[in-house]
Every structure is written in structure tokens, then in C-alpha cells.
Design a protein around this motif. Sequence first.
Motif, PDB file in Angstrom:
ATOM      1  N   LYS A 123       0.861  -1.180   0.000  1.00 24.89           N
ATOM      2  CA  LYS A 123       0.000   0.000   0.000  1.00 24.89           C
ATOM      3  C   LYS A 123       0.893   1.224   0.000  1.00 24.89           C
ATOM      4  N   ALA A 124       0.364   2.326  -0.486  1.00 24.51           N
ATOM      5  CA  ALA A 124       1.185   3.522  -0.634  1.00 24.51           C
ATOM      6  C   ALA A 124       1.776   3.966   0.696  1.00 24.51           C
ATOM      7  N   TYR A 125       0.988   3.943   1.767  1.00 25.16           N
ATOM      8  CA  TYR A 125       1.505   4.427   3.049  1.00 25.16           C
ATOM      9  C   TYR A 125       2.602   3.507   3.578  1.00 25.16           C
ATOM     10  N   LYS A 126       2.481   2.199   3.316  1.00 23.21           N
ATOM     11  CA  LYS A 126       3.520   1.264   3.746  1.00 23.21           C
ATOM     12  C   LYS A 126       4.814   1.513   2.981  1.00 23.21           C
ATOM     13  N   ASP A 127       4.677   1.754   1.682  1.00 21.27           N
ATOM     14  CA  ASP A 127       5.866   2.009   0.874  1.00 21.27           C
ATOM     15  C   ASP A 127       6.590   3.268   1.332  1.00 21.27           C
ATOM     16  N   SER A 128       5.842   4.265   1.811  1.00 22.35           N
ATOM     17  CA  SER A 128       6.454   5.510   2.285  1.00 22.35           C
ATOM     18  C   SER A 128       7.136   5.334   3.634  1.00 22.35           C
ATOM     19  N   LEU A 129       6.567   4.477   4.490  1.00 19.32           N
ATOM     20  CA  LEU A 129       7.070   4.327   5.858  1.00 19.32           C
ATOM     21  C   LEU A 129       8.166   3.273   6.002  1.00 19.32           C
ATOM     22  N   LYS A 130       8.202   2.280   5.136  1.00 17.70           N
ATOM     23  CA  LYS A 130       9.037   1.101   5.344  1.00 17.70           C
ATOM     24  C   LYS A 130      10.528   1.408   5.199  1.00 17.70           C
ATOM     25  N   THR A 131      11.335   0.567   5.840  1.00 19.02           N
ATOM     26  CA  THR A 131      12.784   0.600   5.634  1.00 19.02           C
ATOM     27  C   THR A 131      13.256  -0.622   4.847  1.00 19.02           C
ATOM     28  N   ARG A 132      12.476  -1.698   4.873  1.00 17.64           N
ATOM     29  CA  ARG A 132      12.802  -2.910   4.122  1.00 17.64           C
ATOM     30  C   ARG A 132      11.559  -3.785   4.091  1.00 17.64           C
ATOM     31  N   GLU A 133      11.703  -4.991   3.550  1.00 25.65           N
ATOM     32  CA  GLU A 133      10.587  -5.925   3.479  1.00 25.65           C
ATOM     33  C   GLU A 133      10.997  -7.321   3.929  1.00 25.65           C
ATOM     34  N   LEU A 134      10.096  -7.983   4.627  1.00 29.05           N
ATOM     35  CA  LEU A 134      10.193  -9.414   4.854  1.00 29.05           C
ATOM     36  C   LEU A 134       9.395 -10.101   3.747  1.00 29.05           C
ATOM     37  N   ALA A 135       9.439 -11.410   3.716  1.00 26.01           N
ATOM     38  CA  ALA A 135       8.626 -12.158   2.755  1.00 26.01           C
ATOM     39  C   ALA A 135       7.804 -13.197   3.502  1.00 26.01           C
ATOM     40  N   VAL A 136       6.537 -13.298   3.153  1.00 29.16           N
ATOM     41  CA  VAL A 136       5.680 -14.366   3.673  1.00 29.16           C
ATOM     42  C   VAL A 136       5.112 -15.109   2.472  1.00 29.16           C
ATOM     43  N   THR A 137       4.777 -16.366   2.677  1.00 31.84           N
ATOM     44  CA  THR A 137       4.277 -17.173   1.572  1.00 31.84           C
ATOM     45  C   THR A 137       2.928 -17.776   1.930  1.00 31.84           C
ATOM     46  N   GLU A 138       2.210 -18.179   0.875  1.00 30.17           N
ATOM     47  CA  GLU A 138       0.951 -18.888   1.090  1.00 30.17           C
ATOM     48  C   GLU A 138       0.947 -20.167   0.269  1.00 30.17           C
ATOM     49  N   GLY A 139       0.125 -21.099   0.706  1.00 29.67           N
ATOM     50  CA  GLY A 139       0.039 -22.380   0.009  1.00 29.67           C
ATOM     51  C   GLY A 139      -0.437 -23.453   0.961  1.00 29.67           C
ATOM     52  N   TRP A 140       0.003 -24.675   0.736  1.00 28.83           N
ATOM     53  CA  TRP A 140      -0.370 -25.805   1.591  1.00 28.83           C
ATOM     54  C   TRP A 140       0.622 -26.942   1.409  1.00 28.83           C
ATOM     55  N   VAL A 141       0.827 -27.649   2.474  1.00 27.62           N
ATOM     56  CA  VAL A 141       1.568 -28.908   2.389  1.00 27.62           C
ATOM     57  C   VAL A 141       0.540 -30.008   2.578  1.00 27.62           C
ATOM     58  N   MET A 142       0.716 -31.121   1.873  1.00 24.81           N
ATOM     59  CA  MET A 142      -0.325 -32.139   1.910  1.00 24.81           C
ATOM     60  C   MET A 142       0.230 -33.540   1.710  1.00 24.81           C
TER      61      MET A 142
END
Length: 364
Positions: free
Chosen positions: A298-317
Motif C-alpha cells: 500500500k502507498a503508506y507502507k511504501d512511504s514508511l518502510k525501511t525494508r521488506e520481509l517475505a511471507v508465503t501462502e500455500g499448503w503442504v499435503m
Amino acid sequence: MEVSVHRPGELTAADRAAWSAMQARAVEDGAPQLGNPFLAPEFALAVGRCRRGVRIAVVREEGAPAAFFPFQRSAFGIGRAIGLGVSDAQGLVHRPGFQWDAKELLTACGLSLWEFDHLVEGQKPFEEGAVGAFPSPVIDVEQGFDSYLAALRKQSPKFTRTTLAKERRLGRDAGGVRYVHDERDPAVLRTLIGWKSAQYRRTGRSDRFARPWISRLVEQLFHTRAEACGGLLSVLYAGGRPVAAHFGLRSRTVLACWFPAYDPVFAKYSPGLVLHVRMAEGAAAAGLAYLDLGRGGKAYKDSLKTRELAVTEGWVMRRHPVALGHKARRAPVRALRNTVVARPQLFEPADRLLKQVGRLRRSI
């Protein structure tokens, strides 16, 4: 690897202490993502008081706890990350160097599948089932607020200048600005929930607080004060009245941002942005390392952030007909949503449509 599965109330005090100590040690050993309050025992226990099917797998090696895996289980053996839909950090909390086999763990937990949407980094056995990775912006304050503000001025000079000017103008127009980092008045929490519900409806989104279990969960976490996970209500006041507020969770090192909202009457002052800057200041003063703004750009996050983590989605089965059926139902929905969100030419019309729905709701 010995695995025992417990209901939340069956977890011993010793195991809870071992879980919290494991999180603290992980941070010290270079795995700060495991210090997120959504991965703390207190969050799992709170969800367990509000939702059915919550279980906690304790993995032991030579009799000592090596890992903790909280999850929710349906009657048919479908597993989900605990608090799926509201939890912003998911995974297995483990001691340094611990290795596990995902399918072996699922079998021990009686699961044919485990679904996640905010899997933290460093969960390689689960990452094999990931179908998408997403940024989770971060505000680093470990070096102090002055250091962050200096970086913000350099990175987003116009944004910083405008936001601080709006804070001064709000103070002049409304009769003084005051920030409370840890507000304990439950009436202000109810005000925040009212703002957030109205925002959801106004923008055509599903109102999370219309679901009783989410309201109960937030109320319980508001009263949780453990070191590894505590509810934190931060409020910006102007002229003695709240104009913006945020409820999130904090651990020893992380402030996990969760539910921000503001009074639309004061929208021209951008009180939500002012609040986030003051939250960074408060987190730095409290000795935290960073604020996790949560998945999504989001625009406000991009303005405030210093870096990014990564999260993932999916499933193990495991190869099981129930798991295959669940994935067949869920995969197209997830793929469509992610495609729309990732592409402005699709997201912007969809967002406008949702806002039109919101206006229709208010007119009915």
C-alpha cells in the motif's frame, strides 16, 4: 522425533515457558521472524478460547521440547494455520538447527493437509508447498527513532515533511496533539473497532468484527500482557478526543501491526499516517527492533518502510482424497484474488466496485 498433540488447555506451564524461551533464543541466533507475537503461545491459547479445533503439537527429541506447531483441525483432517485470515505470521517455532519432515509431522497431527497464508521465512519443509510469496513491509527502529526519522526524510522527503506538517496543523486546529503508546482504556478499543467496522463497510469489504470470534479474540488479546505476546492499543488524541488508533500485538522485539483506523472527520490531517510515525517512536523507546506492517503493498507502507520481509501462502499435503478435494476448491479462489491484487489494471476497477457496494450499503 516424538510428537504429542494437545488441546490448548492441556499445555503445561513448563511447555509454555519452553516455547517462549525458544522464541527468544531464535531471535538471538539470527531467526528474528520466530519472535513475532503471532507465533507466541499466548496467541494460540487466545484463539483456542474463541475457535474450535485448535491443537498444539509438541515435538520432542530425547524428551526435551524441540518445536511447537499450533494449528486448527477440521473434523475431516483438514489443517489450517492457527487464526488463518487474521494471523500475520505462521509456522513452526523450533530450536536452532531443528529439522523436520512436513508429511511426517502432518501424519502425527492427524492432518491430510495444512494451509497457510503468512508463512514466515526459514520454514523450508513447509515452503515446498508454497504457491506465492508476498512482501511484508517493515519499519526498523532498533537504532532509535532519530535514526529512522533521518532515513525517512532521505527516503520519502515530501511524505515526511507533509505528514509532520499535518500533525502540527491538527494540533493548532483541534487544541493540541497527544500520543499514548499503550492505552489501557477498553472504551477506546471499542471506538477503534467501530471505526474499523465502518471502514470495512464503506470500502465494500467484509466486516471482520461482524464475526463474534474475532471480536472476542481482540478483546482477550487486549488484556494479554505476557512478554512474548501482549495486546497494544496506540492512540493519537487531538483536543482530548481520539482521532486515530491502532491495535496490534507486541513481543520482546516486534510490534505486529494489525488493526489501524481513524475518525473520518479528521481525514484531511492524515491522522493514520501521523499515528504510524508516533508508533515507530514509541516502539523505539520501548526497545523493540521493528514494526511489521503486514502483508500487502500500500502507498503508506511504501512511504514508511525501511525494508521488506517475505511471507508465503500455500499448503503442504499428503496424498489423500480429502486433501486433494480441499486444494481443488481453494486453489482457483486464491489464484484469482492474487492476480487481481497484483495487477493495477484489475485491482483498481475491483476496488472502485467494492466502494460502490459500500456506498449502496450505507444508503439502504
